[in-house]
Design an enzyme around this catalytic site. Structure first.
Site, PDB file in Angstrom:
ATOM      1  CE  LYS A 100     -20.994 -30.654  -9.245  1.00 37.44           C
ATOM      2  NZ  LYS A 100     -20.601 -31.258  -7.944  1.00 37.44           N
ATOM      3  CB  SER A 180     -16.842 -31.068  -7.655  1.00 42.06           C
ATOM      4  OG  SER A 180     -18.041 -31.694  -7.202  1.00 42.06           O
ATOM      5  CB  SER A 204     -18.746 -31.219  -3.896  1.00 45.03           C
ATOM      6  OG  SER A 204     -17.534 -31.921  -4.023  1.00 45.03           O
TER       7      SER A 204
END
Length: 507
Positions: A100, A180, A204
């Protein structure tokens, strides 16, 4: 302590499966890929080329912010030469992963999904990355995300291909990928990569895992280091992996922590609590698949205990936003300075692209307000002080009492109350956000570990549904062993097909 590569192949693992080659190499799991390279059945270059090709073929998912194919292939060749020269194989040697884009990896920008950090190239890796690199993993790219990790839709207006905004779902390209850690979820779900790291503040990692048909693990806060990760809330933040099987998650966890995995338990020894409130008001496809999953576990001998936490949502709400909104400003300011980003907090905020994230900063974080109550502005600092002094301890104690009273190993519930919704500006609304995090957020606010597993595909929509188990802080090893058992009963997640989804993408 024995290093994972020194251990025999996992007990109960079918050796024929480990060494079998599918039609396409990108169908391999992390464990399967690492075994094939380790035993010289395939080369690292073959693996990396296969997944790079897959990434290029699915650019419409907006799964990646950056990919460095040349560097990945160079590392693959280097590892292949190392093995040819008689080098000892590494646990993840030559296998590609993704990370990420709020987790620092040297050689890549660390944008956190926001324009102001597009030129920030860190000089050191996030600490959680180091053991993975030492184990031989190859980071091929940084995955897309909800801007600054403040949302669950992945509808990022800053990073996307022309004409398609938002990270898209692996099974229906017109839907969200969760967030996210949106890109990490869809990259694994769409078989663009065998495993990826994300971050989890209130769901997330687990939500993107659930809606993309894969496994997402949030460890106990503090189990994995957070140094070198763009923060929201130090009290709640943790990195966590997403992969296609619990076996892969256990492998990654053992490499990051150095801990040996726990034995898979017998069904009769497992006690799972079904909290009524987390099973209420579910969409019909989610209700059907998760109740079916629960029945299968009960039929196998798992002890299912019906319990109640009447104030669970009220307690969680009193903690969730006060912590995230109040801690964010100081944590981000310190991160930007300590990591020499060359960007101030004010410059970061001025460059925010996504309207929903800009609203969070301009209406709440900057003025230091939580909102309004009976026409009066609620002071954020006071709400935070109350949350830390009273509300969070109460929430933690409530979970501890529940587990002790009913002798639970974990609680179990649908990861999200609904299927993935359409990817458009409406997906960024506070109502959509609150609905998506409803079930995963309470345990997050108590610092608990949780893991989401696939429960199946909805019959009409063809969208994945996830079911999650959560344990008390520090119970990670037991939780992962239970997840291993659950996966053996429910099966691994589905594989998406490109046919039928291309026409669904919303341009």
């Amino acid at each position: 302590m024995r290093h994972p590569v020194d251990m025999p192949e996992k007990v109960g693992t079918d050796a024929k499966r480990l060494f079998a080659q599918p039609e396409h190499l990108w169908e391999l799991t992390l464990t399967e890929a690492s075994a094939l390279v380790r035993h010289r059945r395939i080369t690292s270059r073959q693996l990396v080329e296969a997944w790079l090709s897959r990434i290029a073929d699915f650019s419409e998912l907006n799964a990646f912010i950056s990919v460095d194919a040349a560097a990945a292939l160079k590392q693959a060749d280097s590892y292949d030469h190392y093995l040819e020269a008689g080098g000892d194989p590494l646990p993840l040697g030559g296998v590609p992963i993704a990370v990420k884009d709020n987790i620092q990896v040297v050689g890549f920008a660390n944008t956190a999904g926001t324009p102001a950090l597009s030129k920030f190239f860190p000089t050191c890796n996030a600490r959680v990355i180091e053991p993975l690199l030492k184990a031989g993993a190859i980071v091929v790219g940084k995955t897309n995300m909800h801007e600054l990790a403040f949302g669950t839709s992945g509808y990022n207006t800053a990073y996307h291909i022309p004409g398609v905004i938002g990270v898209r779902n692996a099974f229906d390209h017109s839907c969200i990928a969760g967030g996210s850690s949106s890109g990490s979820g869809t990259a694994v779900g769409a078989l663009l990569i065998p495993a990826a790291l994300g971050t989890d503040t209130g769901g997330s990692v687990r939500q993107p895992g659930a809606v993309n048909g894969c496994v997402g693990f949030r460890p106990t806060v503090g189990r994995y280091p957070v140094d070198g990760i763009t923060p929201i809330s130090p009290t709640r933040d943790t990195p966590g992996p997403i992969a296609r099987s619990v076996e892969d998650i256990v492998l990654l966890d053992s490499i990051i922590t150095g801990a040996l995995p726990a034995e898979v338990p017998a069904a009769e020894s497992i006690r799972l609590g079904v909290v009524d409130q987390l099973w209420a008001d579910l969409s019909e496809p989610v209700r059907k698949l998760t109740e079916d999953a629960l029945r299968k576990l009960e039929q196998q001998g798992v002890q299912i205990v019906r319990v109640s936490m009447s104030e669970i949502f009220e307690m969680s709400h009193a903690v969730s936003m006060p912590l995230a909104l109040h801690e964010c400003r100081s944590a981000l300011t310190e991160y930007l300075s300590a990591n020499e980003t060359g960007v101030s907090f004010d410059e970061l905020v001025a460059g925010i692209s996504s309207p929903d994230v800009r609203t969070i900063f301009e209406d709440y974080i900057l003025p230091g307000r939580l909102g309004e109550l009976e026409g009066q502005s609620v002071d954020l600092e006071q709400a935070y002080a109350t949350a830390m002094k009273d509300a969070r301890p109460k929430l933690i104690q409530s979970f501890e009492f529940l587990f002790k009273e009913h002798q639970l190993d974990a609680i179990i519930h649908p990861t999200t109350p609904d299927l993935a919704i359409k990817s458009n500006p409406a997906a960024t609304s506070f109502e959509a956000f609150a609905r998506m995090i409803r079930n995963a957020d309470p345990a997050s606010n108590a610092g608990m570990p949780g893991i989401s597993l696939p429960a199946g595909l909805s019959q009409q929509e063809g969208l994945p549904v996830g079911i999650e188990i959560e344990g008390l802080p520090g119970s990670d090893a037991r939780l992962l062993s239970i997840a291993n058992f659950i996966e053996s009963i429910l099966g691994r997640g589905p594989t998406p097909t490109r046919s039928g989804v291309e026409s669904k993408i919303s341009m």
